[in-house]
Design an enzyme around this catalytic site. Sequence first.
Site, PDB file in Angstrom:
ATOM      1  N   GLY A 109       7.300  -3.240   5.698  1.00  0.00           N
ATOM      2  CA  GLY A 109       8.440  -2.494   5.702  1.00  0.00           C
ATOM      3  C   GLY A 109       8.886  -2.203   7.253  1.00  0.00           C
ATOM      4  CB  CYS A 164      -3.231  -2.103   6.674  1.00  0.00           C
ATOM      5  SG  CYS A 164      -2.459  -3.379   7.781  1.00  0.00           S
TER       6      CYS A 164
END
Length: 322
Positions: free
Chosen positions: A164, A131
């Site tokens: 996560g 990301c």
Amino acid sequence: MTKTKVAVIGSGNIGTDLMIKVLRLSDSLEMAAMVGIDPDSDGLARAARLQVPITHEGVDGLIRMDGFDDIEIVFDATSAKAHVENAKKLAPYGKRLVDLTPAAIGPYVVPPVNLDEHLAGGVENLNLVTCGGQATIPIVHAVSRITPVPYAEIVASIASRSAGPGTRANIDEFTETTSGAIEKVGGARRGKAIIVLNPAEPPLIMRDTVYCLIGDDADHDTIRASVEEMVAAVAEYVPGYRLKQKVQFTAVPAGDPVHTLLADDASERPTTKVSVFLEVEGAAHYLPAYAGNLDIMTSAALRVAERIAERIAGRLTAEVTK
């Protein structure tokens, strides 16, 4: 137009958001399978409600599914370690893989920088870096296409609640993969990546800082225009991607430690630091808006797959007209 069939491996947050994007946004892709390993996952339950074929038996289950032969593109939204095994199992079947993990089996791909190059080369496993890489490497490239960049450093700050278990398990892979892509794709001679998990409540959206060192002969206005052009290119497929403020240029003092860092190449003595401050707000298709770090990955994956689908459609059209 016949749609290109795709499968998503990974029924967690990223895989589920990607599925929703395919269903809502794409005119060229069709969800043919959602693959997980937890039969009780929300992603598989949601896919079933949306009438997407599912399996909780991982890649082995995908290969056994009816219609597997018709699937052209497989997204992997699992983990770096899992992707290595998934890629091995899928290798005999000639599927095009879009890897959203930091495994980096295939070449690094950042859509506005080098996607067309790799598609033209027929690469079958495309890695989306991380990301932080998707958010910052376009900026490093925007600077390096104007002037040499002996060193670039990026800091990606994301909401802790958006990280996560997969992200947390791959911190080392994140820094290594992103640093390598800053150099190989961004064009910096040396790259460094840092990730910060911000525990603030309420959660903050993704913030990214890019530092590039350059020489004193570069035109600042040209660099600024190049960065703004690149931001607009990324925002075409990630609407929440934007500059926080104008590109900044500051002098690097003669005694700055960076000169020691780059001492192996005395020909490149950076005199200016380019600072670019970004934020990425998610589209909230499935994930919360603060999870821009996850949204930019799924948005990049969608862009890659749609470009692949365009090539498949073009090939089929050419075959029909022969």
